[in-house]
Write a protein that holds these residues in place. Structure first.
Motif, PDB file in Angstrom:
ATOM      1  N   ASP A   1      12.159  18.902   0.924  1.00 49.52           N
ATOM      2  CA  ASP A   1      13.077  18.211   1.825  1.00 49.52           C
ATOM      3  C   ASP A   1      12.351  17.508   2.976  1.00 49.52           C
ATOM      4  O   ASP A   1      12.716  16.384   3.368  1.00 49.52           O
ATOM      5  CB  ASP A   1      14.109  19.189   2.384  1.00 49.52           C
ATOM      6  N   ALA A   2      11.344  18.138   3.517  1.00 53.04           N
ATOM      7  CA  ALA A   2      10.631  17.545   4.652  1.00 53.04           C
ATOM      8  C   ALA A   2       9.938  16.246   4.231  1.00 53.04           C
ATOM      9  O   ALA A   2       9.969  15.235   4.943  1.00 53.04           O
ATOM     10  CB  ALA A   2       9.622  18.534   5.206  1.00 53.04           C
ATOM     11  N   ARG A   3       9.299  16.295   3.081  1.00 46.34           N
ATOM     12  CA  ARG A   3       8.610  15.102   2.592  1.00 46.34           C
ATOM     13  C   ARG A   3       9.616  14.019   2.243  1.00 46.34           C
ATOM     14  O   ARG A   3       9.393  12.830   2.500  1.00 46.34           O
ATOM     15  CB  ARG A   3       7.799  15.492   1.363  1.00 46.34           C
ATOM     16  N   LYS A   4      10.721  14.396   1.646  1.00 47.28           N
ATOM     17  CA  LYS A   4      11.749  13.427   1.293  1.00 47.28           C
ATOM     18  C   LYS A   4      12.282  12.744   2.543  1.00 47.28           C
ATOM     19  O   LYS A   4      12.497  11.520   2.564  1.00 47.28           O
ATOM     20  CB  LYS A   4      12.880  14.130   0.537  1.00 47.28           C
ATOM     21  N   GLN A   5      12.511  13.517   3.595  1.00 43.51           N
ATOM     22  CA  GLN A   5      12.998  12.963   4.858  1.00 43.51           C
ATOM     23  C   GLN A   5      11.968  11.982   5.442  1.00 43.51           C
ATOM     24  O   GLN A   5      12.330  10.911   5.926  1.00 43.51           O
ATOM     25  CB  GLN A   5      13.244  14.112   5.854  1.00 43.51           C
ATOM     26  N   ALA A   6      10.688  12.329   5.372  1.00 35.21           N
ATOM     27  CA  ALA A   6       9.639  11.468   5.918  1.00 35.21           C
ATOM     28  C   ALA A   6       9.551  10.150   5.153  1.00 35.21           C
ATOM     29  O   ALA A   6       9.388   9.074   5.753  1.00 35.21           O
ATOM     30  CB  ALA A   6       8.301  12.202   5.865  1.00 35.21           C
ATOM     31  N   VAL A   7       9.687  10.214   3.824  1.00 35.52           N
ATOM     32  CA  VAL A   7       9.643   8.994   3.019  1.00 35.52           C
ATOM     33  C   VAL A   7      10.868   8.127   3.310  1.00 35.52           C
ATOM     34  O   VAL A   7      10.765   6.895   3.410  1.00 35.52           O
ATOM     35  CB  VAL A   7       9.548   9.342   1.518  1.00 35.52           C
ATOM     36  N   ALA A   8      12.022   8.764   3.467  1.00 41.45           N
ATOM     37  CA  ALA A   8      13.240   8.019   3.791  1.00 41.45           C
ATOM     38  C   ALA A   8      13.098   7.305   5.134  1.00 41.45           C
ATOM     39  O   ALA A   8      13.542   6.158   5.300  1.00 41.45           O
ATOM     40  CB  ALA A   8      14.444   8.949   3.800  1.00 41.45           C
ATOM     41  N   GLN A   9      12.495   7.971   6.103  1.00 47.47           N
ATOM     42  CA  GLN A   9      12.261   7.355   7.411  1.00 47.47           C
ATOM     43  C   GLN A   9      11.356   6.135   7.271  1.00 47.47           C
ATOM     44  O   GLN A   9      11.599   5.098   7.905  1.00 47.47           O
ATOM     45  CB  GLN A   9      11.619   8.375   8.368  1.00 47.47           C
ATOM     46  N   LYS A  10      10.338   6.250   6.454  1.00 50.34           N
ATOM     47  CA  LYS A  10       9.426   5.117   6.251  1.00 50.34           C
ATOM     48  C   LYS A  10      10.142   3.980   5.523  1.00 50.34           C
ATOM     49  O   LYS A  10       9.968   2.796   5.871  1.00 50.34           O
ATOM     50  CB  LYS A  10       8.216   5.584   5.443  1.00 50.34           C
TER      51      LYS A  10
ATOM     52  N   GLN B   1       0.838  -1.208   0.000  1.00 49.42           N
ATOM     53  CA  GLN B   1       0.000   0.000   0.000  1.00 49.42           C
ATOM     54  C   GLN B   1       0.869   1.252   0.000  1.00 49.42           C
ATOM     55  O   GLN B   1       0.577   2.223  -0.720  1.00 49.42           O
ATOM     56  CB  GLN B   1      -0.933  -0.009   1.213  1.00 49.42           C
ATOM     57  N   PHE B   2       1.934   1.242   0.787  1.00 48.35           N
ATOM     58  CA  PHE B   2       2.843   2.388   0.808  1.00 48.35           C
ATOM     59  C   PHE B   2       3.550   2.539  -0.534  1.00 48.35           C
ATOM     60  O   PHE B   2       3.714   3.659  -1.048  1.00 48.35           O
ATOM     61  CB  PHE B   2       3.871   2.205   1.926  1.00 48.35           C
ATOM     62  N   ALA B   3       3.966   1.411  -1.119  1.00 49.32           N
ATOM     63  CA  ALA B   3       4.706   1.449  -2.378  1.00 49.32           C
ATOM     64  C   ALA B   3       3.898   2.111  -3.492  1.00 49.32           C
ATOM     65  O   ALA B   3       4.430   2.930  -4.260  1.00 49.32           O
ATOM     66  CB  ALA B   3       5.114   0.027  -2.790  1.00 49.32           C
ATOM     67  N   LEU B   4       2.626   1.770  -3.589  1.00 55.87           N
ATOM     68  CA  LEU B   4       1.789   2.312  -4.654  1.00 55.87           C
ATOM     69  C   LEU B   4       1.084   3.607  -4.255  1.00 55.87           C
ATOM     70  O   LEU B   4       0.394   4.214  -5.078  1.00 55.87           O
ATOM     71  CB  LEU B   4       0.745   1.268  -5.081  1.00 55.87           C
ATOM     72  N   GLY B   5       1.290   4.019  -3.006  1.00 53.21           N
ATOM     73  CA  GLY B   5       0.677   5.261  -2.523  1.00 53.21           C
ATOM     74  C   GLY B   5       1.708   6.350  -2.303  1.00 53.21           C
ATOM     75  O   GLY B   5       2.190   6.977  -3.252  1.00 53.21           O
ATOM     76  N   ASP B   6       2.094   6.566  -1.048  1.00 50.35           N
ATOM     77  CA  ASP B   6       2.990   7.669  -0.701  1.00 50.35           C
ATOM     78  C   ASP B   6       4.341   7.572  -1.406  1.00 50.35           C
ATOM     79  O   ASP B   6       4.897   8.597  -1.834  1.00 50.35           O
ATOM     80  CB  ASP B   6       3.210   7.700   0.812  1.00 50.35           C
ATOM     81  N   TYR B   7       4.881   6.343  -1.522  1.00 55.94           N
ATOM     82  CA  TYR B   7       6.198   6.190  -2.145  1.00 55.94           C
ATOM     83  C   TYR B   7       6.127   6.539  -3.633  1.00 55.94           C
ATOM     84  O   TYR B   7       6.967   7.304  -4.147  1.00 55.94           O
ATOM     85  CB  TYR B   7       6.698   4.765  -1.935  1.00 55.94           C
ATOM     86  N   ALA B   8       5.131   5.997  -4.335  1.00 55.33           N
ATOM     87  CA  ALA B   8       4.988   6.285  -5.763  1.00 55.33           C
ATOM     88  C   ALA B   8       4.774   7.778  -6.001  1.00 55.33           C
ATOM     89  O   ALA B   8       5.330   8.359  -6.940  1.00 55.33           O
ATOM     90  CB  ALA B   8       3.824   5.477  -6.336  1.00 55.33           C
ATOM     91  N   GLU B   9       3.989   8.394  -5.136  1.00 56.78           N
ATOM     92  CA  GLU B   9       3.713   9.831  -5.268  1.00 56.78           C
ATOM     93  C   GLU B   9       4.981  10.654  -5.076  1.00 56.78           C
ATOM     94  O   GLU B   9       5.239  11.627  -5.808  1.00 56.78           O
ATOM     95  CB  GLU B   9       2.662  10.223  -4.224  1.00 56.78           C
ATOM     96  N   ALA B  10       5.818  10.235  -4.112  1.00 60.45           N
ATOM     97  CA  ALA B  10       7.067  10.958  -3.851  1.00 60.45           C
ATOM     98  C   ALA B  10       8.016  10.824  -5.031  1.00 60.45           C
ATOM     99  O   ALA B  10       8.655  11.806  -5.456  1.00 60.45           O
ATOM    100  CB  ALA B  10       7.720  10.423  -2.577  1.00 60.45           C
ATOM    101  N   LEU B  11       8.151   9.622  -5.586  1.00 61.97           N
ATOM    102  CA  LEU B  11       9.049   9.423  -6.718  1.00 61.97           C
ATOM    103  C   LEU B  11       8.552  10.181  -7.942  1.00 61.97           C
ATOM    104  O   LEU B  11       9.346  10.731  -8.715  1.00 61.97           O
ATOM    105  CB  LEU B  11       9.180   7.929  -7.029  1.00 61.97           C
TER     106      LEU B  11
END
Length: 527
Positions: A321-330, A303-313
């Motif tokens: 930067d803040a969003r990138k840091q949050a995705v990296a933490q996840k 779910q994360f891969a096709l949701g928040d991660y896909a959206e970030a990429l």
């Protein structure tokens, strides 16, 4: 891009005319003789029995070759001598008895893997997730041979195993040109598919199996081949298949996690490999917080891969930067890789990078075909893995076991060399239907299903496969260009193992049971 998965197992080729019968008792050709010896089909018969989950099955085995010929004006020109091993259940009615053509991938791999690891009557024993010690290797009765459900034909791809390209011109220089032409034609997506189709139709004629229920079983690149082959058989040769069984699938090479950094702008491979990264980190106890169970955890990662991660990429350089840091933490929570490393990688980790880094603090590299395996890194400072510990762990056992078995039990192969991979197959032509770019055979499988709406497909995959990640296969199937009703013809099975699902004995039993059930439900034999 690193070489595609071994893919395991194969379907045999074919010669199918009764005129070959008078050759069957002649010894197999010596490789030191001219290629003219290859134009004669060979066959060596033997008998045996196997106990499958407590049930004894007596069989006849044939190890031999079928000779393929060119098309049109070259129809009498022999091009390939294809080696196969066929197992026929004794006393069975061939009109009702299913027959399954089995092959590995590579491309250009022999079928030793599926033969000695999955469905043949004898199985080589290897360690579950570590290096198998050197010979002598243990070869045992295969409790999970598929002979209880189907006759089997294991096929070596052209140039691999005992299969050989044929150049029969008496002039040496012309022979070299002939071989060059053969490689150009056959070592290709389309040429390989056509060769296997020709083999199967000849095999059906030779052994009188036209009216038998028919199945394809391909592993890794063998699944790519199966899509092309199913379409060729259905629409060029009028051979309706009962089922196509796929193991460790790759139909669209744009989904591969091998080298996606060489194809910037296409981020899908990173998303589809993430669940396999997570499964691997789970197996090696590298997650910051260990989930109670694997499968619910993987569903969360998907779910994360096709949701928040896909959206970030997809945001690319627009990602703040803040969003990138949050995705990296996840990603750290799901993969165990350090946040700093993930940021430095711009949130995009290839398969080779992950294999090298997950256990980097111990100086080890994980496997690619099966990420449960690990071994010492060849270069602790390299960016990516430089070898596959899983392949190194079991290959010697498979090759030694088959070389011994084929000569002693099947009485074939004296004075010949068994090639694990076809020489020069590294020059494989990935152009398909005249199109360059990444291979995508999803339309081939879709057309086969549309022109034969009763065709059933069984997809099998391992959670720890980094060569052809299971979520990528799942994604491909759910994007197959077919009508919604035909989606009901596809079934899915996942296993706690790697690319070679059968290398994990508990998964081998499940694989056998699932495939056997699939054949029983689709063979159209009136009970």
């Amino acid at each position: 891009m690193r070489k595609l998965p071994l893919v395991i197992a194969l379907t045999a080729l074919l010669l199918g005319n009764a005129a070959a019968a008078d050759k069957k008792d002649k010894p197999a050709q010596d490789e030191t003789k001219p290629d003219a010896a290859l134009i004669h089909p060979q066959a060596s018969d033997s008998e045996g029995s196997v106990s499958v989950e407590g049930r004894r099955i007596a069989y006849k085995a044939v190890a031999g070759t079928i000779v393929l010929h060119g098309k049109n004006e070259k129809e009498n020109d022999p091009t390939v001598s294809m080696f196969y091993v066929a197992y026929f259940k004794k006393g069975a009615d061939s009109a009702k008895r299913p027959i399954t053509f089995v092959y590995n991938g590579g491309p250009g791999s022999a079928t030793v893997w599926l033969h000695m690891g999955a469905f043949g009557p004898r199985r080589v024993v290897t360690r579950d997730d570590s290096h198998t010690p050197a010979a002598p290797y243990q070869v045992v009765n295969n409790d999970y041979s598929l002979l209880d459900a189907s006759d089997l034909v294991f096929i070596d791809a052209p140039g691999a195993g005992f299969s050989r390209l044929i150049a029969n011109d008496t002039d040496a220089s012309k022979r070299d040109e002939q071989l060059k032409d053969r490689r150009k034609e056959i070592y290709s997506v389309d040429g390989d598919g056509h060769a296997f189709a020709q083999f199967i139709t000849q095999f059906l004629s030779r052994y009188g199996r036209w009216n038998s229920p028919k199945y394809l079983f391909g592993e890794s690149y063998g699944t790519t081949r199966s899509a092309v082959l199913a379409n060729d058989l259905e629409n060029d040769d009028s051979v309706d298949l009962n089922g196509v069984i796929l193991l460790s699938q790759i139909l669209n090479f744009d989904t591969s996690i091998d080298g996606p950094d060489q194809n910037p702008g296409v981020d899908l491979p990173y998303e589809l490999a993430l669940p396999t990264f997570a499964a691997t980190a789970y197996y090696h106890h590298k997650l910051p917080q260990t989930p109670a169970e694997l499968e619910p955890f993987l569903q969360e990662v998907e779910q994360f891969a096709l949701g928040d991660y896909a959206e970030a990429l997809m945001a690319g350089s627009r990602l703040d930067d803040a969003r990138k840091q949050a995705v990296a933490q996840k990603l750290h929570q799901y993969t165990g890789l350090p946040v700093d490393y993930l940021l430095k990688a711009n949130l995009r980790v290839t398969g080779g990078m992950f294999e090298h880094e997950l256990l980097g603090d111990s100086g080890d590299t994980t496997g690619r075909l099966d990420s449960r395996f690990s071994g010492p890194s060849l270069d602790p400072l390299s960016k990516e893995a430089e070898y596959d510990p899983q392949s190194s762990a079991i290959s010697s056992a498979y090759i030694a076991a088959f070389n011994d078995y084929v000569r002693k039990d099947l009485k074939y192969g004296q004075n010949q060399t068994y090639h694990e991979f076809a020489p020069d197959a590294t020059d494989w032509d990935f152009k398909h239907n005249g199109h360059d770019g990444a291979v995508n055979v999803m339309p081939d499988l879709a057309k086969a299903m549309k022109t034969n709406p009763d065709l059933k497909v069984l997809l099998n995959g391992g959670y720890y496969d980094l060569a052809t990640p299971f979520f990528a296969a799942d994604y491909e199937m759910h994007h197959l260009p077919v009508q919604p009703a035909l989606m009901n013809n596809i079934s899915y099975e996942w296993y706690p193992s790697g690319h070679m699902v059968y290398a994990h004995e508990a998964s081998l039993k499940l694989l056998h049971d699932n495939v056997s059930r699939f054949i029983e439900q689709t063979d159209n034999v009136k009970q």
